[in-house]
Structure formats: C-alpha cells, structure tokens
Design a protein around this motif. Structure first.
Motif, mmCIF file in Angstrom:
data_model
loop_
_atom_site.group_PDB
_atom_site.id
_atom_site.type_symbol
_atom_site.label_atom_id
_atom_site.label_comp_id
_atom_site.label_asym_id
_atom_site.label_seq_id
_atom_site.Cartn_x
_atom_site.Cartn_y
_atom_site.Cartn_z
ATOM 1 N N ARG A 155 -0.380 -9.618 5.437
ATOM 2 C CA ARG A 155 -1.421 -8.712 4.924
ATOM 3 C C ARG A 155 -2.582 -8.615 5.914
ATOM 4 N N ARG A 167 0.528 5.277 0.426
ATOM 5 C CA ARG A 167 -0.384 6.335 0.834
ATOM 6 C C ARG A 167 -0.400 7.420 -0.245
ATOM 7 N N GLU A 184 -1.430 -6.272 8.588
ATOM 8 C CA GLU A 184 -1.469 -4.890 8.092
ATOM 9 C C GLU A 184 -2.902 -4.358 8.062
ATOM 10 N N GLN A 185 -3.823 -5.193 7.605
ATOM 11 C CA GLN A 185 -5.224 -4.785 7.554
ATOM 12 C C GLN A 185 -5.757 -4.499 8.953
ATOM 13 N N THR A 186 -5.426 -5.350 9.889
ATOM 14 C CA THR A 186 -5.900 -5.159 11.255
ATOM 15 C C THR A 186 -5.264 -3.929 11.885
ATOM 16 N N GLU A 187 -4.000 -3.648 11.577
ATOM 17 C CA GLU A 187 -3.362 -2.422 12.072
ATOM 18 C C GLU A 187 -4.067 -1.190 11.521
ATOM 19 N N ALA A 188 -4.444 -1.233 10.245
ATOM 20 C CA ALA A 188 -5.172 -0.106 9.650
ATOM 21 C C ALA A 188 -6.539 0.063 10.311
ATOM 22 N N LEU A 189 -7.208 -1.045 10.596
ATOM 23 C CA LEU A 189 -8.511 -0.961 11.270
ATOM 24 C C LEU A 189 -8.363 -0.412 12.685
ATOM 25 N N GLU A 233 -6.034 1.687 13.648
ATOM 26 C CA GLU A 233 -5.787 3.130 13.494
ATOM 27 C C GLU A 233 -7.095 3.862 13.234
ATOM 28 N N PHE A 234 -7.959 3.267 12.413
ATOM 29 C CA PHE A 234 -9.275 3.847 12.153
ATOM 30 C C PHE A 234 -10.081 3.944 13.451
ATOM 31 N N PHE A 275 0.842 -1.194 0.000
ATOM 32 C CA PHE A 275 0.000 0.000 0.000
ATOM 33 C C PHE A 275 0.879 1.245 0.000
#
Length: 174
Positions: free
Chosen positions: A136, A7, A139-144, A146-147, A5
């Motif tokens: 992956r 940014r 990474e997805q869970t880290e982004a969630l 952060e959200f 990804f």
C-alpha cells in the motif's frame, strides 16, 4: 490492509456544450478554423506561430526556469522513493564480521589471560507483508509520483503559455 482502489468512472459526456463546436467563426479575413476533437496538442504547440524569436525566448524560459527545475527534482525524488519502498518487499541480507581482544584481570601481580574472539555471521530478514502495508505504501508513492508528473506538465504549460501570451501582448503593443 484495505480495499483496492477503484478509479471512478468518467462522466458520460463527450462535449462541453449540447452541440459540439468544430467550426469556429471567421475572424477578420482569416480562413475558418477547425477543431479536431480528441486530437492531442503538440508538446511544442507555440511552433505553429512559425516565429524563430518566439522559439528562442521559450527555449530560454524553459532552460532557466527554477519552477520547472524544482518540479523535475520533485518528480525524480518521488520515483526514487518508489524504488526505495519497493525494496522492502525483497529479502534483506547482511553479513557481519567482528573481532575482539580482551585481557582478564590478573591476581597477585600476575598478568591475566588474553583472549581473542571472532564472530562471522550472515543476517537475513524478509518481511512477508501479510497485511499489505508495504504494498500500500508503494501504491501510494506511485500515485504521488503520477501527481508530480502532472504537476510538472502543468508547470510547463503554464510557463510556455505565459511566455506566448506576453510575446503576443508585446507584439500587439508594437
């Protein structure tokens, strides 16, 4: 599997208007207000009103807010999920111990033989994650997570802003 990804770049603008507005017009007999572009807003911004009653009301609202409590719990769950998924990148070790006793069927009135069996064994499993599926997922869970952190911040600002707005409305009515 998949591309990393990247940014997207932020827009190349530094202001909302053509000319940055740093001096606000005078309101009544008050002194001129100034904006400091790029400065952080204090987390407890309402304390600038210097009102102990307002501070107490906001402290009560923050302490008793089910929305903030739910947001904190959701954020904590998301952070724990990162740890759980990250565990998939580590070797999994297990040890089993088993004991069994059996009796064979006898013939012509004779009793069968009794046997004992014991089994001890380690079990090691390691997912090499060749295609990056676990990474992956992390990474997805880290982004969630952060959200969820931003969601908690938004809930906090909404709550405190609403309390201050209501307090100002009540004060102006009085």
């Amino acid at each position: 599997v998949g591309p990393d990804f990247l940014r997207p770049k932020a827009p190349e603008t530094g202001a909302y208007t053509d000319k940055p507005l740093t001096n606000l017009p005078k309101a009544g007999g008050e002194t001129r207000q100034n904006l400091v572009l790029g400065a952080d807003v204090a987390p407890e911004w309402w304390k600038n009103f210097e009102s102990d009653e307002l501070n107490q009301v906001i402290a009560l609202a923050i302490a008793d807010s089910p929305t903030l409590e739910a947001s904190r719990a959701t954020l904590a769950r998301a952070r724990e999920q990162i740890v759980a998924l990250g565990g998939g990148l580590l070797p999994q070790v297990d040890l089993s111990l088993e004991a069994a006793r059996s009796k064979a069927r006898g013939t012509a009135g004779r009793s069968g033989a009794i046997s004992n069996s014991y089994s001890v064994g380690p079990f090691v499993n390691f997912d090499t994650d060749v295609f990056g599926g676990i990474r992956r997922s992390v990474e997805q869970t880290e982004a969630l997570a952060e959200f969820q952190r931003y969601e908690l911040g938004a809930a906090y600002l909404t709550l405190t802003g609403d309390v201050v707005s209501q307090a100002l409305t009540i004060a102006s009515i009085r």
